[in-house]
Design a protein around this motif. Structure first.
Motif, short mmCIF file in Angstrom:
data_model
loop_
_atom_site.label_atom_id
_atom_site.label_comp_id
_atom_site.label_asym_id
_atom_site.label_seq_id
_atom_site.Cartn_x
_atom_site.Cartn_y
_atom_site.Cartn_z
N LYS A 1 -2.41 6.52 7.25
CA LYS A 1 -2.95 6.22 8.59
C LYS A 1 -2.44 4.86 9.06
O LYS A 1 -2.03 4.69 10.21
CB LYS A 1 -4.48 6.20 8.54
N GLU A 2 -2.46 3.88 8.16
CA GLU A 2 -1.95 2.55 8.50
C GLU A 2 -0.45 2.62 8.81
O GLU A 2 0.04 1.97 9.74
CB GLU A 2 -2.20 1.56 7.37
N ALA A 3 0.27 3.44 8.03
CA ALA A 3 1.72 3.58 8.26
C ALA A 3 2.00 4.16 9.64
O ALA A 3 2.91 3.70 10.35
CB ALA A 3 2.32 4.48 7.17
N TRP A 4 1.18 5.14 10.07
CA TRP A 4 1.36 5.71 11.41
C TRP A 4 1.02 4.68 12.49
O TRP A 4 1.65 4.65 13.56
CB TRP A 4 0.50 6.96 11.60
N ASN A 5 0.04 3.82 12.21
CA ASN A 5 -0.28 2.74 13.15
C ASN A 5 0.94 1.83 13.35
O ASN A 5 1.27 1.45 14.48
CB ASN A 5 -1.45 1.90 12.64
N VAL A 6 1.59 1.49 12.24
CA VAL A 6 2.78 0.62 12.30
C VAL A 6 3.87 1.30 13.13
O VAL A 6 4.50 0.66 14.00
CB VAL A 6 3.32 0.31 10.88
N TRP B 1 8.91 5.52 4.51
CA TRP B 1 8.05 6.68 4.32
C TRP B 1 8.26 7.37 2.97
O TRP B 1 7.31 7.93 2.42
CB TRP B 1 8.26 7.68 5.45
N GLU B 2 9.48 7.34 2.47
CA GLU B 2 9.74 8.02 1.20
C GLU B 2 9.00 7.37 0.03
O GLU B 2 8.83 7.98 -1.03
CB GLU B 2 11.25 8.10 0.91
N TYR B 3 8.55 6.13 0.24
CA TYR B 3 7.80 5.41 -0.80
C TYR B 3 6.39 5.04 -0.32
O TYR B 3 5.84 4.01 -0.68
CB TYR B 3 8.57 4.15 -1.23
N THR B 4 5.84 5.92 0.52
CA THR B 4 4.50 5.71 1.07
C THR B 4 3.65 6.96 0.87
O THR B 4 4.10 8.07 1.15
CB THR B 4 4.58 5.36 2.58
N THR B 5 2.43 6.76 0.36
CA THR B 5 1.47 7.86 0.16
C THR B 5 0.08 7.39 0.60
O THR B 5 -0.05 6.31 1.17
CB THR B 5 1.39 8.27 -1.34
N ARG B 6 -0.94 8.18 0.30
CA ARG B 6 -2.31 7.79 0.65
C ARG B 6 -2.73 6.50 -0.04
O ARG B 6 -3.58 5.76 0.46
CB ARG B 6 -3.31 8.89 0.27
N LYS B 7 -2.14 6.20 -1.20
CA LYS B 7 -2.59 5.04 -1.98
C LYS B 7 -1.51 3.98 -2.20
O LYS B 7 -1.77 2.97 -2.85
CB LYS B 7 -3.15 5.50 -3.32
N VAL B 8 -0.32 4.23 -1.68
CA VAL B 8 0.78 3.25 -1.79
C VAL B 8 1.48 3.16 -0.44
O VAL B 8 1.85 4.17 0.15
CB VAL B 8 1.80 3.66 -2.88
N LEU B 9 1.65 1.93 0.06
CA LEU B 9 2.35 1.70 1.32
C LEU B 9 3.50 0.73 1.08
O LEU B 9 3.28 -0.40 0.61
CB LEU B 9 1.38 1.12 2.36
N THR B 10 4.71 1.18 1.37
CA THR B 10 5.90 0.32 1.22
C THR B 10 6.41 -0.01 2.62
O THR B 10 6.75 0.88 3.40
CB THR B 10 6.99 1.00 0.40
N ILE B 11 6.46 -1.31 2.92
CA ILE B 11 6.79 -1.76 4.28
C ILE B 11 7.72 -2.96 4.20
O ILE B 11 7.72 -3.71 3.22
CB ILE B 11 5.48 -2.10 5.03
N GLU B 12 8.53 -3.13 5.22
CA GLU B 12 9.50 -4.22 5.28
C GLU B 12 8.82 -5.59 5.14
O GLU B 12 7.77 -5.83 5.74
CB GLU B 12 10.23 -4.14 6.62
N TYR B 13 9.42 -6.46 4.36
CA TYR B 13 8.90 -7.83 4.22
C TYR B 13 9.36 -8.65 5.43
O TYR B 13 10.54 -8.65 5.79
CB TYR B 13 9.43 -8.46 2.93
N VAL B 14 8.43 -9.33 6.06
CA VAL B 14 8.74 -10.13 7.25
C VAL B 14 8.67 -11.61 6.89
O VAL B 14 7.64 -12.10 6.41
CB VAL B 14 7.75 -9.83 8.40
#
Length: 554
Positions: free
Chosen positions: A207-212, A232-245
């Motif tokens: 849900k957070e990933a879709w918000n992003v 997305w390939e490394y994102t699930t309900r319990k793991v979120l992989t996102i770009e480091y800013v």
């Protein structure tokens, strides 16, 4: 009964006892007695806590009760319409930072979720979290392709604990409503249900990933705002992989000064970004505190942590804009009418007193320039005043206020001469331009005609149902003196508009029949009576449309 159900029942009972005794420990045993749970109290814990104030005891109690209650306290801290300011100030101190889970547990969680060994996905994974909270912790990492990322991992077992706490909170809220009549004004069950929905979303990282992703699309092409990319390939309900800013926290003034970036520009870009989210996208970051806003080396603003977002429709945008205009024009009558429109029906106080209080608030700014008016703070005070008079402001307005107040505070911290109204003006103007744009007129006409037709279709059944209920004496009508006049006015306006609409529709249909039959004298080959019917229908329809658009409601 299954073993798992027995375990759940046992854990619930044990947790109930823990919660009740912590409540008693911090001096709120009288509440436990009122809801009839005295049997769960360990008497040796029934004691006072020195000179601590009630707000301090509430904060300490929530911290001891754990993650669910800490989150609940943080949500309450954003609801000045529900709780007093001294409690809000104390609840703002609630911290959600606790020691991180050991790396082995985190590694197992990541590998279970991704279905791969951690070494297959990341070329580097920092075993030490750089942020740890009650629900999740965040680690720096690098993907095989060399992309720097942050990985948010849910704490193992936390979902089960939170679900149990939410069940218990819901039951306690029902008991409070049943045994403590004064609590009903704050709708404890509704508040807990709203909180539970927010927590369910927070527990699902997709849900957070879709918000992003939505924020990223909304700000596409806007160089003043940067939104990180989701892997997305490394994102699930319990793991979120996102770009480091890479960036500096917006409240680290000394570090920003060293970059040479204009602090005025940062303040205005940040405010513009939030206002664009509210008044253009209708989808906004609901927790824009300084830790969630970074200033990048190129001066752009980057938002992080998209777990809490708000959504509003165009009607809500317009009402918020109208309240701002009411403040600017010092029109207390307009403001109170808007409060009555947006507020839920509760036991209201004297409306004349409310208008006088709003007038007092506005008078404090008499003679001041727009630049000197702290608009977010003023609106927040108006909402608080409405709450004291029994007008319950919807939570979406509270979230809006929180977002605007936060970004205004950050702006003034960066640049003391920051002028919020100057930045907000273009967004408010654009909303009103749209409102009177022919394209939106046509859209509103179609929508209102559809609503009228739908209402007309169900009206006979609705009247029949009300008649039967009254006949069976199973309906209770409870009017309050102060709200009766408003109710009668709204009912009368609704009935008038429906009759007006039917007259317009009849004129159009009748004129069409006259034109088709070619009856009576003609003008330019068209029957005069038909032309007059169309003109009259057009004028009446235009009057009805202007009335609807001026009030913003049917």
């Amino acid at each position: 009964m299954r073993l798992s159900q027995l375990n759940t029942t046992y854990l619930h009972a044990k947790r109930y006892r823990e919660i009740i005794n912590v409540i008693v420990k911090y001096g709120f045993g009288f509440l436990v007695e009122k809801v009839g749970l005295v049997r769960l109290i360990k008497r040796e814990k029934y004691r006072e806590l020195g000179r601590l104030t009630a707000p301090e005891r509430v904060r300490l109690m929530l911290e001891e009760l754990g993650p669910t209650f800490i989150k609940f306290g943080q949500i309450l801290a954003s609801r000045p319409d529900l709780i007093p300011q001294d409690y809000i100030e104390e609840l703002k101190k609630l911290h959600d930072r606790i020691p991180g889970v050991g790396f082995e547990s985190i590694k197992r969680q990541v590998e279970k979720e991704l279905g791969k060994a951690i070494e297959e996905v990341y070329s580097f994974f920092d075993p030490h979290p750089f942020a740890a909270a009650s629900i999740a912790q965040v680690h720096r990492a690098m993907l095989k392709g060399g992309q720097e990322v942050v990985v948010k991992i849910q704490r193992p077992g936390i979902e089960r604990i939170i679900r149990a706490d939410l069940d218990i909170l819901h039951n306690l809220a029902k008991l409070a409503e049943k045994h403590i009549p004064e609590s009903r004004l704050y709708d404890p069950v509704g508040l807990v249900s709203e909180f539970a929905r927010a927590m369910q979303k927070e527990l699902d990282f997709t849900k957070e990933a879709w918000n992003v992703e939505k924020f990223r699309r909304n700000f596409e092409g806007d160089i003043s705002v940067y939104v990180p990319k989701v892997f997305w390939e490394y994102t699930t309900r319990k793991v979120l992989t996102i770009e480091y800013v890479k960036g500096v926290r917006v409240d680290q003034i000394d570090k920003i000064s060293k970059t040479g970036i204009s602090k005025k520009k940062i303040a205005e870009n940040g405010a513009r970004a939030i206002l664009k989210q509210i008044f253009v996208h209708g989808f906004f970051h609901a927790d824009p505190h300084p830790g969630n806003i970074l200033v990048r080396p190129d001066g752009s603003i980057a938002f992080i942590d998209f777990g809490m977002v708000g959504r509003i429709d165009r009607s809500t945008m317009r009402k918020m804009a109208e309240i701002m205009l009411g403040v600017i024009s010092k029109d207390e009558e307009r403001i109170v009418n808007l409060l009555l429109e947006i507020g839920a029906s509760e036991k209201r106080g004297n409306l004349e007193e409310l208008m006088l209080e709003v007038q007092d608030i506005l008078d404090r700014y008499y003679g001041k320039t727009l630049k000197e008016i702290n608009m977010p703070e003023l609106i927040n005070e108006i909402f608080l005043t409405a709450g004291r008079h029994g007008i319950k402001i919807p939570s979406k307005f509270a979230l809006l206020c929180k977002a605007i107040l936060t970004i205004d505070g950050i702006g003034r911290q960066l640049y003391p001469e920051f002028d919020f109204i100057k930045v907000a003006k273009p967004f408010v103007r654009q909303l009103f331009r749209e409102r009177y744009n022919p394209k939106y007129f046509t859209k509103d006409i179609r929508k209102n005609i559809t609503n009228i037709m739908r209402s007309s279709a169900i009206l006979p059944d609705l009247i029949d149902e009300i008649y039967n209920k009254v006949k069976r004496e199973s309906i209770k009508i409870d009017f309050e003196y102060n709200g009766l006049e408003k109710f009668a006015f709204e009912l009368n306006r609704m009935a008038n508009r429906m009759v007006f609409s039917l007259i317009v529709a009849s004129l159009i249909v009748g004129s069409s029949l006259v034109v088709r039959a070619g009856i009576g004298p003609t003008v330019g080959g068209m029957p005069l009576m038909g032309i007059l019917g169309f003109v009259l229908a057009g004028l009446l329809g235009l009057g009805l449309l202007i009335s609807i658009l001026k009030t913003g409601i049917m």
